[in-house]
Write a protein that holds these residues in place. Structure first.
Motif, short mmCIF file in Angstrom:
data_model
loop_
_atom_site.label_atom_id
_atom_site.label_comp_id
_atom_site.label_asym_id
_atom_site.label_seq_id
_atom_site.Cartn_x
_atom_site.Cartn_y
_atom_site.Cartn_z
N TYR A 84 -13.30 -13.69 -7.85
CA TYR A 84 -14.28 -14.02 -6.82
C TYR A 84 -14.92 -12.75 -6.28
O TYR A 84 -16.14 -12.69 -6.06
N LEU A 111 -22.34 -17.77 -1.61
CA LEU A 111 -21.02 -17.24 -1.91
C LEU A 111 -20.26 -16.76 -0.68
O LEU A 111 -19.03 -16.73 -0.67
N CYS A 127 -18.31 -22.10 -7.00
CA CYS A 127 -18.85 -21.19 -8.00
C CYS A 127 -19.38 -21.95 -9.22
O CYS A 127 -20.40 -21.55 -9.81
#
Length: 362
Positions: free
Chosen positions: A139, A310, A285
């Motif tokens: 991530y 995000l 995602c």
């Protein structure tokens, strides 16, 4: 003799020139023991300058007819960029008919090594190593790449379209922070410019957007498409080109779209991390990745929107529309004097995960 007839002027970067002897000494005369890889147009060596600074030296092959424009392009483009998520160009050398690029040394190889390379094999012998590319790390890498691309598209003095964003062009530093590399294919856009057309299609199949692969049209949204493919690869641990007919999918994009429409998103997750990932982040995602690879480039988000998605909680995302698929074809022939392949007019096609430099849709 080195000649340059490209769009960018390398003479504006004279202060970055290295003496050839300095680079030769730093790499122990390009010793095999110092070789750390091979790039698109030559070999890469680790070197140590006299002041102790470690560098990566890309020595372009003399025998290659390719790379001259890309070399100059990279020197001029990267020299003007400064961001923690971009690899830093320290200098270059043009002495003795050599073309050499000197970068900061990034110790943890490239992202594709961890996703698809020897790292996966090493996990079989040492499962504890999976923490090196756990979901938290992945991530962080995704967000870092998005920050670097936002800088290229919006926050730097120049508007840069990368055109070859892929896992092998993401380097990882000692803290596993991503650094975008290889700007040989990059293009500078003028003020208020949104799109450009070309007959010289460069980049890597599988990461190319449909409008670019078929019609030579590239823009910021072409990079967004490539980022979407890369994001899906980071989640799945599989190359876009690793799918075959037995997988009932042409590539990762078609596979991800089918999984998404079946509402079984977690089936996409790399088995190495599936038990310890933040499932809400993973689904987020996947959602963003599918937004990035939509066929209609207008519907693809900008990198400012991607970064907001995000990093901001409780953002409502639009529903992804049909992706721009890149299909495999058996219709392949060589262009004169090269090993490149053409594309049929019937649709966007892929001939695997190989870089191309001169390709003409017909």
């Amino acid at each position: 003799m080195f000649h340059y007839s490209g769009f960018y002027d390398i003479t504006t970067t004279d202060s970055l020139q290295f003496d050839y002897s300095t680079i030769q000494a730093a790499t122990n005369d390009y010793s095999e023991n110092n070789k750390i890889g091979r790039g698109g147009f030559g070999e890469v060596y680790k070197g140590t300058l006299l002041n102790g600074t470690e560098v990566a030296v890309k020595r372009l092959s003399k025998s290659s007819g390719q790379g001259e424009t890309e070399f100059n392009n990279e020197v001029v483009v990267v020299a003007k960029l400064q961001h923690k998520n971009l690899v830093r160009l320290m200098g270059f050398s043009l002495e003795r008919e050599e073309r050499i690029l000197v970068y900061e040394y990034v110790p943890n190889k490239s992202l594709d090594y961890f996703l698809f390379g020897q790292f996966h094999l090493l996990l079989c012998f040492n499962p504890a190593m999976k923490d090196q590319l756990c979901w938290t790390q992945r991530y962080k890498i995704i967000v870092g790449i998005a920050r670097g691309m936002l800088y290229l598209h919006q926050d730097s003095r120049l508007t840069i379209i990368h055109r070859d964003l892929k896992a092998s062009n993401i380097l990882l530093d000692e803290d596993m922070n991503p650094k975008i590399a290889d700007f040989g294919m990059a293009r500078i856009f003028g003020i208020d410019q949104t799109q450009e057309n070309t007959n010289r299609i460069v980049g890597t199949y599988g990461y190319m957007s449909p409008e670019y692969a078929m019609h030579g049209q590239f823009s910021m949204k072409s990079d967004v498409y490539s980022f979407g493919v890369l994001l899906l690869e980071i989640i799945t641990g599989r190359k876009n080109s690793s799918f075959y007919e037995r997988d009932n999918a042409h590539n990762l994009v078609t596979y991800a779209w089918r999984i998404w429409t079946n509402k079984t998103e977690l089936d996409l997750v790399d088995q190495v991390i599936v038990d310890n990932c933040q499932k809400n982040e993973v689904v987020l995602c996947i959602h963003i990745g599918l937004l990035c690879v939509q066929e209609d480039l207008v519907e693809r988000p900008s990198f400012s929107n991607i970064l907001m998605m995000l990093t901001t909680n409780n953002v409502t995302l639009p529903v992804p529309q049909q992706p721009g698929f890149v299909f495999q074809t058996r219709h392949i022939r060589d262009l004169p004097g090269s090993n490149q392949s053409t594309m049929t007019k019937c649709g966007v096609v892929s001939v695997g995960d190989v870089s191309v430099t001169d390709l003409y849709p017909r």
